[in-house]
Scaffold this motif. Sequence first.
Motif, short mmCIF file in Angstrom:
data_model
loop_
_atom_site.label_atom_id
_atom_site.label_comp_id
_atom_site.label_asym_id
_atom_site.label_seq_id
_atom_site.Cartn_x
_atom_site.Cartn_y
_atom_site.Cartn_z
N GLY A 205 14.09 -8.31 -5.14
CA GLY A 205 13.05 -8.56 -5.68
C GLY A 205 12.13 -7.79 -6.46
N GLY A 206 12.49 -6.72 -6.49
CA GLY A 206 11.51 -5.61 -6.85
C GLY A 206 10.22 -5.18 -6.63
N GLU A 207 8.88 -5.01 -7.64
CA GLU A 207 7.74 -5.64 -7.62
C GLU A 207 7.59 -6.85 -7.37
N PHE A 208 7.15 -7.44 -6.41
CA PHE A 208 6.45 -8.32 -6.60
C PHE A 208 5.06 -8.63 -6.00
N LEU A 209 4.97 -7.74 -5.30
CA LEU A 209 3.67 -7.99 -4.60
C LEU A 209 2.69 -7.04 -4.43
N THR A 210 1.34 -7.32 -5.01
CA THR A 210 0.22 -7.23 -5.88
C THR A 210 -0.99 -6.69 -4.58
N LYS A 211 -1.49 -5.37 -4.99
CA LYS A 211 -2.37 -4.89 -3.94
C LYS A 211 -3.53 -5.87 -4.40
N GLY A 212 -3.88 -6.38 -3.20
CA GLY A 212 -5.67 -6.82 -3.46
C GLY A 212 -5.16 -8.61 -2.75
N LYS A 213 -3.87 -8.80 -2.63
CA LYS A 213 -3.71 -9.92 -2.34
C LYS A 213 -3.38 -10.80 -0.95
N ILE A 263 -2.17 -6.99 0.80
CA ILE A 263 -1.56 -6.11 0.97
C ILE A 263 -1.96 -4.41 0.05
N ASN A 264 -2.24 -3.48 1.27
CA ASN A 264 -3.63 -2.94 0.73
C ASN A 264 -2.85 -2.24 0.25
N GLY A 265 -1.50 -2.01 -0.56
CA GLY A 265 -1.30 -1.11 -1.95
C GLY A 265 0.79 -1.13 -1.60
N GLY A 266 1.25 -1.09 -2.78
CA GLY A 266 2.68 -0.57 -2.75
C GLY A 266 3.40 0.98 -4.08
N ARG A 267 4.36 0.85 -3.57
CA ARG A 267 4.63 1.80 -4.93
C ARG A 267 5.96 1.62 -4.31
N PRO A 268 6.64 2.81 -5.50
CA PRO A 268 8.06 2.92 -5.29
C PRO A 268 8.79 4.44 -3.91
N VAL A 269 10.00 3.48 -3.00
CA VAL A 269 10.50 4.85 -2.51
C VAL A 269 10.49 5.64 -2.53
N PRO A 270 9.72 6.98 -2.28
CA PRO A 270 10.09 8.55 -2.82
C PRO A 270 11.40 9.00 -2.75
N PRO A 271 11.81 10.00 -4.25
CA PRO A 271 13.11 10.50 -3.45
C PRO A 271 13.18 11.08 -2.42
N PRO A 272 14.38 11.55 -1.66
CA PRO A 272 14.37 12.41 -0.53
C PRO A 272 14.30 14.00 -0.56
N GLY A 273 13.46 14.46 0.13
CA GLY A 273 12.36 15.50 -0.38
C GLY A 273 11.25 15.92 -0.57
N THR A 274 10.94 14.70 -0.83
CA THR A 274 9.49 14.52 -0.77
C THR A 274 8.14 15.01 0.37
N PRO A 275 7.37 15.44 -0.05
CA PRO A 275 6.36 16.04 1.49
C PRO A 275 5.82 15.17 1.79
N ASP A 276 5.68 15.21 3.14
CA ASP A 276 4.73 13.64 4.13
C ASP A 276 3.76 13.15 3.69
N SER A 277 2.85 14.45 3.20
CA SER A 277 1.60 13.97 2.06
C SER A 277 1.71 13.05 1.22
N VAL A 278 3.18 13.43 0.19
CA VAL A 278 2.63 12.13 -1.07
C VAL A 278 3.48 11.38 0.04
#
Length: 282
Positions: A205-213, A263-278
């Motif tokens: 499906g890709g990015e099909f959900l919009t923040k704030g809806k 939906i409060n927000g969305g982003r691509p799944v981060p690559p392996p090793g991305t810090p938890d804070s990010v």
Amino acid sequence: GWGGAIFYDLNGVASGTFNLTSASGGDPILFQNNAHNPGGANPLPNSIYFGNTATNAVDTAVPVNVTMSAADGASFKILDPMGSQADDFAANSYNNVIVNISKVGSGTWVLAGHNDMRGAGAWSIDQGVLQLIGGTFGDGATGVGNDPTAVAHIDLSHSGSSFTLKSGAGLAITPGAGPHQITAASIALENGSIVALADSQDALGGEFLTKGKTYTVLKLNSPNLTNNSSLGATSGTVQIGDMIYKYSKLAWNAALNELSVFINGGRPVPPPGTPDSVQSAL
């Protein structure tokens, strides 16, 4: 012909059984990239088709009892939808087929696409989890039936059909590009059953959900509906394919028999090793 991967033919028998078992510790049983071409018309995505090629002067409904068994930690993924032969109620024609499905074991059954079960039958999720995800995968060789916008639909439109989510069992929803649906003459989500959102790396499906809806993620279609289920987490995050979304306000609209989420927000799944804070910043 019939059946993208399996055509189960009840020809000449009084009843049938079909068992699909996924053992703990093994790889998931996977149905993907399958299509069939009924009547030589248009190819359609399909994994398993239940039919009855026996002819009879008077139609007889023949049952096939299907057991979907996934052990603890195991799963089977039917990413190309199932189907069954329609009742025709005409003389000198094919016999009809009744497909009764029981999900047992504490593991997960993942299901996608339009599961067009046209004969009578009862689906019962007795144990574990049934998970609905978006997208169909079609024929891997030709791409026929590959549709990222497709939603899961358990279509038990026959007047003799039923769908039951038993106490202790779960219905997991991975939001799709539209609402997933369950259609049956009778639907019962029992007291003690749980409905919740769930991650799926397989969903399309890709990015099909919009923040704030607010989105409807599940619709129950039945003239005889009982919903005594409990909701899982009403806020959190959910992975849908290569996207991860933060959500809240998961709730039923009892008047419309729909489950919706904000939906409060969305982003691509981060690559392996991305810090938890990010990873936690949506």
